[in-house]
Design an enzyme around this catalytic site. Structure first.
Site, PDB file in Angstrom:
ATOM      1  CD  GLU A 179     -61.707 -18.870  74.059  1.00 12.77           C
ATOM      2  OE1 GLU A 179     -62.367 -19.334  73.105  1.00 12.77           O
ATOM      3  OE2 GLU A 179     -61.865 -17.728  74.504  1.00 12.77           O
ATOM      4  CG  HIS A 203     -49.524 -10.324  58.525  1.00 12.23           C
ATOM      5  ND1 HIS A 203     -48.291 -10.258  57.916  1.00 12.23           N
ATOM      6  CD2 HIS A 203     -50.376  -9.675  57.703  1.00 12.23           C
ATOM      7  CE1 HIS A 203     -48.406  -9.602  56.780  1.00 12.23           C
ATOM      8  NE2 HIS A 203     -49.647  -9.240  56.626  1.00 12.23           N
TER       9      HIS A 203
END
Length: 136
Positions: A76, A101
């Protein structure tokens, strides 16, 4: 080669020799129609110099599978985390493609990893060589 290349791909380790390798001077050598692809680490490219080159249209596009800041903590908290110090989201999709990535991720990736680990455990138990060994 920077002056001639249509696409420049960075796929190197980030260390003392490569940190900041692509700076404002090197970006200025690239064609304004060129694309920079970075699949190494964010720090290989000077963040401010790249942002400025894209914003000023001195570089046509960047495809980045890297961030300059990787958030830690619960999902979150990470969901709204910025990839760096610049407002990358302001550049637009025509100029920037950016993933954290993780552009190689797929929904079957975890199952394949587990199957490979299980295969290597079976090989180890049977006294056979391991598969997909990287390094010496």
């Amino acid at each position: 080669m920077l002056r001639r290349a249509d696409v420049v791909v960075l796929a190197c380790a980030c260390n003392a020799a490569t940190a900041g390798l692509v700076d404002a001077r090197r970006l200025a050598l690239m064609k304004p129609t060129a694309t920079l692809v970075n699949v190494s680490r964010g720090a290989v490219v000077d963040e401010g110099a790249l942002f400025d080159a894209l914003a000023a249209k001195r570089l046509a596009h960047a495809a980045l599978d890297v961030w300059w800041r990787y958030p830690a903590g619960p999902a979150e908290a990470r969901a709204g985390a910025a990839p760096g110090a610049r407002p990358w989201h302001d550049l637009g999709r025509d100029v920037l493609t950016m993933t954290p990535h993780a552009s190689g991720w797929s929904d079957k990736q975890d199952a394949r990893k587990c199957a490979q680990i299980a295969d290597n455990l079976d090989r180890l138990a049977a006294g056979r060589g391991l598969a997909r060994v990287v390094g010496p």
